[in-house]
Write a protein that holds these residues in place. Structure first.
Motif, short mmCIF file in Angstrom:
data_model
loop_
_atom_site.label_atom_id
_atom_site.label_comp_id
_atom_site.label_asym_id
_atom_site.label_seq_id
_atom_site.Cartn_x
_atom_site.Cartn_y
_atom_site.Cartn_z
N ARG A 1 0.65 -1.36 0.14
CA ARG A 1 -0.02 0.31 0.59
C ARG A 1 0.76 1.41 -0.05
N GLN B 1 5.74 15.46 11.37
CA GLN B 1 6.50 14.88 10.34
C GLN B 1 6.83 14.25 10.25
N ILE C 1 10.08 13.14 8.12
CA ILE C 1 11.76 12.32 7.61
C ILE C 1 10.80 11.30 8.98
N PHE C 2 11.60 10.12 8.88
CA PHE C 2 10.16 8.77 9.24
C PHE C 2 9.19 8.91 8.91
N VAL D 1 5.61 9.26 5.90
CA VAL D 1 5.03 9.17 4.71
C VAL D 1 5.93 10.44 4.02
N GLY E 1 13.19 5.02 8.54
CA GLY E 1 12.87 4.78 9.68
C GLY E 1 12.16 3.33 10.34
N HIS E 2 11.74 2.91 9.39
CA HIS E 2 11.81 1.10 8.86
C HIS E 2 11.03 0.56 10.05
N VAL E 3 9.45 1.10 10.39
CA VAL E 3 8.64 1.07 11.17
C VAL E 3 7.88 0.27 10.68
N ARG E 4 7.80 -1.01 11.18
CA ARG E 4 6.93 -2.32 10.73
C ARG E 4 5.74 -1.48 10.46
N LEU F 1 4.16 0.39 8.83
CA LEU F 1 4.04 1.94 8.67
C LEU F 1 4.70 2.86 7.77
N ALA G 1 6.89 -1.42 15.89
CA ALA G 1 8.71 -2.02 15.76
C ALA G 1 9.18 -1.37 14.55
N SER G 2 10.65 -1.26 15.28
CA SER G 2 11.29 -0.76 13.77
C SER G 2 12.98 -1.01 14.43
N LEU H 1 13.13 10.29 14.90
CA LEU H 1 11.91 9.33 14.47
C LEU H 1 11.62 8.86 16.27
#
Lengths: 296, 346
Positions: free
Chosen positions: A76, A150, A152-153, A155, A235-238, A240, B70-71, B86
């Protein structure tokens, strides 16, 4: 083909000429073989491996990889990012190509160089630049975070980085095409009393539409596949802020190679569809794409 | 005219696609209350187990539904991301120095964070051990075997990976014992180990993949939890764990990022999350996921038995705390840099 077109007398000389520059049949076959082998080893084999790895534990496991919420969220997000950055770059690319091809102004070559910048800058650097500008310690970042926005980190940062990286695709495709076509037809339309907008829609757009579509396809392929720049600002937030390429890396690092390659298959399929469309366009509209005499 | 109509249609399509995209973005921003846990690399499976347990617990306690995001990544890189904005409510990183960095650079974590929870704010500990190929063909038993020529050692880069810094300090600690505190000889010893490393991955998980999946190297210096996980994932018939005679007590700490949590209205639930890590339920899950629980009384006996008994040194006693160790060994121009320079010059 050429045999039919060339008269017998010419054919003789041309054959002799060919003989002088051409290698023996064996050398020719060897060259073709080497080229094919190279393609097979470096392009085709890795692609096949992606598909094999994805289906190694059977089709159900492959399909199940797409039912994960994180995977769906990644798909998505990738679509959202492409849906914003591609139209943005379409508008920008059109405007830039229009300005560069149809008008002359000081600093024009500088503008062309600037448009090319994202091609020559490493994507990681592009990401870092946005991090430095919009990050919490950055120049504008403090102001934005004070407003509760927000970048950075989240969308917006991912979209910004993607727009930057895919900046040149549409413009680069259109500039030579529009330069080639010149301004004669637009001038004719204007002297006949058409408004600027009408000239644009009925003269310019039909002339460049296939080139435009071609640029959009390339832009879209890159927007969906971009890894480096997006990785820095994600930021690799799962579920998201992971796009498909980032999700591939995460899944691979979690020993989940079937799911990782399943996502890779999705990306590869997108690329193949793009390639197919591109080839189709080239085949069907070669003349319109080449702007009468331009090669690509 | 036909062309014009077509173009108009195209244009409208473009507009509606962008509109849909904007709606998507807006809806994503309006999601319910959620908590972001920014963690280091090898804890993925651990928190995947703990999060649902906490969600159920919190629902019972407060009636609220909460989502936990989680990241994961290299500990240093994750700390960097939090510093750059972050929006973490909780950080669960590989070492105290990384949380210290967030505290000093952003002020979002109180300076005395490590005293706010028991066991130096570490609900679980781990140590550094070796993973070797089945049958231990190169007969690797202890740290001095890693320094022998012809042994390929896999460990991540201490510059980017928290786990790698624990690996390095564990080797250094062994050297200190072995050479009775003669730092010159210890340095040569550690340099000999790093001379045997064909690659330095950026994170602990990257190294595990290099060793286990890509088949590089004879021995992986790894987190104990990471080694057990690799055994489980790839099968006990492929690798075996070797416990060295001495290692280091690794304390991966946790902290609430109070600045972010209060801004998001998450202070209470973030604190509850950290407290939950010390609860009997979480401690049992911790042991199941191959970490050493700080309150072993709550863990299953079976889960505890697998941990080898190793003599453990601590960073505080042997190195005078993380700040000092970080500066002496890993800062620019520190001993690790000297070792790298020395090794590449040879």
């Amino acid at each position: 083909m050429s045999d039919i077109l060339i008269s017998p007398a010419l054919k003789k000389t041309s054959l002799r000429l060919c003989g002088a520059t051409e290698d023996s049949a064996f050398a020719r076959k060897l060259l073709i073989f080497v080229a094919l082998l190279f393609l097979l080893l470096f392009l085709f084999a890795p692609l096949v491996v992606v598909f094999i790895e994805a289906t190694r534990k059977g089709l159900p496991a492959f399909l199940a990889s797409f039912h994960e919420t994180d995977a769906l969220a990644a798909i998505r997000l990738t679509l959202i990012v492409a849906a914003i950055s591609v139209p943005a770059n379409l508008i920008f690319g059109l405007a830039a190509a229009w300005a560069i091809a149809k008008f002359s102004f000081p600093g024009k070559s500088l503008l062309i160089t600037l448009i090319d910048l994202p091609f020559s800058v490493s994507p990681v650097v592009s990401g870092l630049v946005y991090l430095l500008v919009f990050g919490a310690q950055g120049l504008c970042g403090k102001w934005f975070s004070a407003q509760g926005i927000q970048i950075i980190f989240a969308v917006p940062g991912i979209v910004l980085a993607t727009i930057f990286v895919t900046f040149p695709f549409v413009a680069r495709e259109l500039i030579p095409l529009m330069q080639e076509q010149g301004t004669v037809e637009e001038e004719a339309a204007l002297t006949l009393g058409a408004s600027g907008l009408r000239t644009f829609w009925t003269v310019t757009i039909p002339n460049i539409k296939w080139g435009l579509l071609y640029g959009v396809l390339l832009c879209n392929a890159r927007a969906m596949g971009e890894f480096g720049a997006v990785s820095v600002v994600s930021g690799h937030v799962r579920g998201l802020t992971n796009t498909i390429p980032l999700q591939v890396e995460i899944l691979y690092n979690e020993y989940n190679s079937v799911a990782a390659f399943a996502m890779a298959v999705l990306l590869a399929s997108l690329a193949l569809v793009t390639l197919g469309l591109k080839t189709f366009l080239e085949w069907k509209y070669a003349d319109a794409l080449s702007g009468r005499s331009r090669r690509h | 005219m036909g062309v014009r109509l077509q173009n108009n249609r195209l244009f409208k399509l473009g507009v509606s696609v962008s509109a849909i995209a904007l709606i998507f973005v807006a809806s994503a921003a309006q999601a319910g209350q959620s908590l972001l846990n920014v963690s280091y690399d090898p804890t993925r499976e651990l928190y995947k187990a703990i999060n649902p347990a906490f969600i159920a617990e919190w629902k019972k306690k407060s009636g609220q539904d909460i989502e936990i995001q989680a990241s994961h990544g290299g500990s240093g890189a994750q700390a960097r991301a939090v510093i750059e904005g972050l929006n973490a409510d909780i950080v669960t990183l590989a070492l105290a120095a990384d949380i210290d960095a967030i505290a000093t650079k952003t002020g979002k974590i109180p300076a005395d964070w490590q005293k706010l929870h028991s066991n130096n704010s570490s609900p679980y500990t781990s140590t550094i051990i070796f993973l070797v190929r089945k049958g231990n063909p190169k007969v690797i038993k202890d740290w001095d075997d890693l320094a022998k020529p012809g042994i390929a050692v896999i460990t991540p880069n201490p510059k980017t990976s928290g786990g790698a810094r624990w690996n390095y300090l564990a080797a250094w600690g062994y050297g200190l014992t072995q050479f009775k505190g003669d730092e010159g000889r210890v340095k040569d010893f550690v340099a000999a180990i790093y001379k045997n490393t064909p690659v330095l991955d950026t994170g602990a998980r990257g190294s595990t993949i290099t060793f286990a999946q890509r088949g590089l190297g004879d021995v992986l210096i790894a987190w104990e939890n990471e080694a057990f996980l690799a055994l489980k994932e790839f099968g006990a018939d492929k690798f075996e764990i070797v416990a060295p005679s001495q290692s280091i007590l690794a304390e991966p700490p946790v902290a609430v990022v109070e600045g972010n949590a209060s801004e998001k209205g998450n202070t209470e639930v973030a604190k509850a999350y950290v407290d939950f890590l010390y609860s009997p339920a979480a401690q049992a899950l911790i042991a199941k996921n191959h970490y050493r629980p700080s309150l072993p009384g709550f863990a299953d006996k079976e889960d505890l038995q697998k941990f080898p008994k190793i003599e453990l040194i601590t960073v505080d006693k042997t190195f005078g705390g993380w700040t000092k160790a970080q500066k002496k060994h890993f800062a620019d121009g520190g001993i690790f840099d000297e070792i790298q320079k020395q090794n590449s010059a040879q």
